[in-house]
Scaffold this motif. Structure first.
Motif, mmCIF file in Angstrom:
data_model
loop_
_atom_site.group_PDB
_atom_site.id
_atom_site.type_symbol
_atom_site.label_atom_id
_atom_site.label_comp_id
_atom_site.label_asym_id
_atom_site.label_seq_id
_atom_site.Cartn_x
_atom_site.Cartn_y
_atom_site.Cartn_z
ATOM 1 N N VAL A 34 46.596 -1.115 35.896
ATOM 2 C CA VAL A 34 47.143 0.183 36.322
ATOM 3 C C VAL A 34 46.178 1.367 36.193
ATOM 4 O O VAL A 34 46.332 2.364 36.888
ATOM 5 C CB VAL A 34 48.470 0.519 35.586
ATOM 6 N N GLU A 124 43.293 5.281 17.095
ATOM 7 C CA GLU A 124 43.154 6.711 17.382
ATOM 8 C C GLU A 124 42.020 6.975 18.376
ATOM 9 O O GLU A 124 42.108 7.828 19.227
ATOM 10 C CB GLU A 124 42.864 7.486 16.086
ATOM 11 N N ASN B 39 45.626 6.675 36.861
ATOM 12 C CA ASN B 39 46.356 5.406 37.019
ATOM 13 C C ASN B 39 47.085 5.389 38.354
ATOM 14 O O ASN B 39 47.069 6.367 39.088
ATOM 15 C CB ASN B 39 47.313 5.201 35.844
ATOM 16 N N ASP B 108 47.110 7.412 27.946
ATOM 17 C CA ASP B 108 47.176 7.188 26.498
ATOM 18 C C ASP B 108 45.923 7.707 25.807
ATOM 19 O O ASP B 108 45.966 8.117 24.651
ATOM 20 C CB ASP B 108 47.286 5.684 26.203
ATOM 21 N N TYR B 109 44.791 7.650 26.542
ATOM 22 C CA TYR B 109 43.503 8.082 25.970
ATOM 23 C C TYR B 109 42.810 9.058 26.913
ATOM 24 O O TYR B 109 42.978 8.970 28.145
ATOM 25 C CB TYR B 109 42.589 6.871 25.745
ATOM 26 N N LEU B 130 36.728 7.738 23.753
ATOM 27 C CA LEU B 130 38.063 8.230 24.089
ATOM 28 C C LEU B 130 38.886 8.419 22.816
ATOM 29 O O LEU B 130 38.674 7.709 21.842
ATOM 30 C CB LEU B 130 38.787 7.217 24.984
ATOM 31 N N HIS B 131 39.809 9.375 22.842
ATOM 32 C CA HIS B 131 40.777 9.440 21.740
ATOM 33 C C HIS B 131 42.180 9.554 22.303
ATOM 34 O O HIS B 131 42.376 9.926 23.457
ATOM 35 C CB HIS B 131 40.460 10.578 20.766
ATOM 36 N N LYS B 132 43.163 9.232 21.468
ATOM 37 C CA LYS B 132 44.569 9.227 21.880
ATOM 38 C C LYS B 132 45.023 10.606 22.345
ATOM 39 O O LYS B 132 44.642 11.625 21.761
ATOM 40 C CB LYS B 132 45.443 8.832 20.678
ATOM 41 N N THR B 133 45.877 10.612 23.333
ATOM 42 C CA THR B 133 46.546 11.852 23.731
ATOM 43 C C THR B 133 47.817 12.000 22.883
ATOM 44 O O THR B 133 48.244 11.056 22.230
ATOM 45 C CB THR B 133 46.940 11.783 25.219
ATOM 46 N N ASP B 135 51.686 12.046 22.198
ATOM 47 C CA ASP B 135 52.788 11.286 22.804
ATOM 48 C C ASP B 135 53.911 12.263 23.161
ATOM 49 O O ASP B 135 54.650 12.735 22.295
ATOM 50 C CB ASP B 135 53.262 10.218 21.823
ATOM 51 N N ALA B 154 56.355 0.791 31.812
ATOM 52 C CA ALA B 154 55.822 0.009 32.939
ATOM 53 C C ALA B 154 54.892 -1.030 32.345
ATOM 54 O O ALA B 154 53.881 -0.670 31.740
ATOM 55 C CB ALA B 154 55.065 0.925 33.896
ATOM 56 N N GLU B 155 55.239 -2.292 32.484
ATOM 57 C CA GLU B 155 54.494 -3.331 31.780
ATOM 58 C C GLU B 155 54.068 -4.456 32.715
ATOM 59 O O GLU B 155 54.718 -4.720 33.717
ATOM 60 C CB GLU B 155 55.345 -3.927 30.648
ATOM 61 N N THR B 156 52.970 -5.121 32.342
ATOM 62 C CA THR B 156 52.511 -6.300 33.089
ATOM 63 C C THR B 156 52.905 -7.592 32.384
ATOM 64 O O THR B 156 52.661 -8.674 32.901
ATOM 65 C CB THR B 156 50.975 -6.266 33.277
ATOM 66 N N GLN B 157 53.459 -7.490 31.151
ATOM 67 C CA GLN B 157 53.906 -8.680 30.408
ATOM 68 C C GLN B 157 54.882 -8.248 29.305
ATOM 69 O O GLN B 157 54.931 -7.068 28.954
ATOM 70 C CB GLN B 157 52.700 -9.420 29.809
ATOM 71 N N TYR B 162 58.406 -5.135 24.733
ATOM 72 C CA TYR B 162 57.705 -3.856 24.680
ATOM 73 C C TYR B 162 58.677 -2.689 24.851
ATOM 74 O O TYR B 162 58.531 -1.632 24.217
ATOM 75 C CB TYR B 162 56.631 -3.795 25.783
ATOM 76 N N LYS B 170 59.921 5.156 19.185
ATOM 77 C CA LYS B 170 59.848 6.551 19.621
ATOM 78 C C LYS B 170 61.190 7.269 19.506
ATOM 79 O O LYS B 170 61.293 8.427 19.894
ATOM 80 C CB LYS B 170 59.329 6.612 21.069
#
Lengths: 227, 227
Positions: A34, A124, B39, B108-109, B130-133, B135, B154-157, B162, B170
Motif C-alpha cells: 500500500v 519509534e 499510499n 505511520d512514519y 523515519l520516526h512515528k507520526t 496516532d 486496511a490489512e493484507t493479512q 489486527y 486504541k
C-alpha cells in the motif's frame, strides 16, 4: 504573428514520419502493497509533448508513470509504475526511434526490499534502505545507434550549473531545465518556463502554458535535429 | 426492499443535528520539495461517508489529504498534506463533535529530516531515517469528552486479529476492517466490503459500491450511538 509562428498548428509536418519516444509522469517505488515513494510530477509536460509531437507528424510512443491524465489520441501509450518498469518499457521500444525525450520524473532511489505484506507500526524510529535506480536517459544516450536524446532537469537551486553538468555527464544532445518549488511553474502547474541547453547553444522559453511550451521545444528539437 | 431500507435516502434524518468529523485520503510525507512517501488511498470511502452523513442530517467536517475528488456539497472540507497537518486539523475541529470516523490512511512514519533543496543522486545506497507520526484516532479516543470513535483497518493479512487488536489497544468504539491488495475492493476501487467490530458485536457488509457501503455503516453507527 511572430510568436504564433512557432506553434504546432502553424508548423505542420516538421516532424513528419519521425519516431519519438517520450517518458512522462512520476514513478512509484513500493515499500509494501500500500505504501510507496513518489514525487510531485503531474505528467502534464510529457503528455503535452506527446500530443504536440503527434500533431507535428511524428509517430509517438509515450511511456507514462501513474498520472490522472487521459492517454493522448493517436499516441501509443504504455503505462508503467516503477522506475524499473519504465526502464524496461523504454528499452523495449527504443529500437528505431529518432528522438527520445525524457520528461518523466524517475525516482533516483528505490527500496532495497519490498515487503510482501503491509508493514506494521512498531519501533519509534525506523530506517528505509534505498539503492539507486538505473539511469534511463543516460542508458539511451550510451546506445550505439542512439536517438537524438533530450533530458529534463527540474531543480530547486543552481539550475544552469546542474543542467550543464547533466548534459555533459549523461552525454545528452539537449537538456530542458526548469525551476520547481517556485510560486509559478513546475510540477503541479499548467504553466512552465524552460531554459534549454545544448553543445554551444541555449534558448530561453518564458512562462507559458505547457501545450504551447511543448510546441516551442519540439520546433527547436526539429531545428537541432537537422543542424 | 429489505436491502433498500438501509440506505441514506430511506433513512432521512437519523443523524439529524449530529456533528461528525471524518478524515479521508492518504497523507504525503515530504523527503524534499519534490519527493514524498504516500499510499494508495483514493479517499473514496471517506468522501462517500461525508456525503452520506450530510444527507442523513449530520453537520459534517471532512479533513482530507491530497486526493483528486471534489469537495462534497454542504460539507466543511479542510485540505491537509502530511500526517502532522492532519493531526493539527483534527485537534482544531474536534471540540463538540458527536462522532469521529477516521477513514484516512495516515502515514505511520515520516522522515526525521525534510531536505530544503532537492536531494541529489550520489551514493549507490542510501538510508532514510523515519520516526512515528502521532496516532490521530488513538489521541481522539483518549480525550475526556471523546466522540463516538470509529477507526478503519486496511490489512493484507490477519484481518480480524489486527482489527480486534486495534479496537482494544486504541480504545475505539468501533472498527471497520477491509482487505487491501485483493482483486476486488480496497484503496483504488469504487467498491469495498467491510467487517465491522465493536465490544461484544460484529457485522459484515458484503462487497458493494462505496456510497452504499457508507450509508450502511452510518446506519449502524447511528444504532450503536443510541445503544
Amino acid at each position: 504573428a511572430i510568436l504564433q509562428s512557432i506553434n504546432a498548428h502553424s508548423s505542420p509536418g516538421i516532424l513528419q514520419g519521425k519516431k519519438i519516444l517520450i517518458t512522462a509522469g512520476p514513478t512509484r517505488e513500493r515499500l509494501d502493497p500500500v505504501r510507496y515513494i513518489t514525487n510531485r510530477s503531474s505528467g502534464k509536460m510529457g503528455y503535452a509533448l506527446a500530443e504536440q509531437a503527434q500533431k507535428l507528424g511524428a509517430l509517438v510512443t509515450l511511456v507514462s508513470g501513474p498520472v490522472t491524465l487521459s492517454a493522448p489520441e493517436y499516441v501509443n501509450t504504455v503505462l508503467v509504475e516503477s522506475a524499473a518498469d519504465m526502464y524496461d518499457a523504454v528499452m523495449k521500444h527504443i529500437a528505431g526511434q529518432d528522438i527520445m525525450i525524457a520528461a518523466a520524473a524517475v525516482a533516483d532511489y528505490t527500496p532495497v526490499h519490498v515487503q510482501e505484506e503491509k508493514i506494521k507500526k512498531q519501533n519509534e524510529q525506523t530506517e528505509l534502505h534505498l539503492h539507486k535506480t538505473k539511469d534511463i536517459v543516460a542508458s539511451i544516450a550510451r546506445l550505439k545507434n542512439k536517438p537524438f536524446t533530450i533530458g529534463f532537469a527540474a531543480e530547486t537551486q543552481h539550475l544552469e550549473q546542474y543542467a550543464l553538468d547533466k548534459l555533459q555527464r549523461k552525454k545528452l544532445d539537449m537538456i530542458a531545465a526548469n525551476w520547481v518549488g517556485q510560486v509559478e511553474g513546475g510540477f503541479d502547474s499548467a504553466v512552465n518556463a524552460l531554459q534549454v541547453y545544448w553543445k554551444n547553444g541555449q534558448k530561453t522559453f518564458t512562462m507559458t502554458d505547457k501545450t504551447r511550451l511543448a510546441s516551442q521545444l519540439l520546433v527547436l528539437i526539429a531545428e537541432r535535429l537537422d543542424a
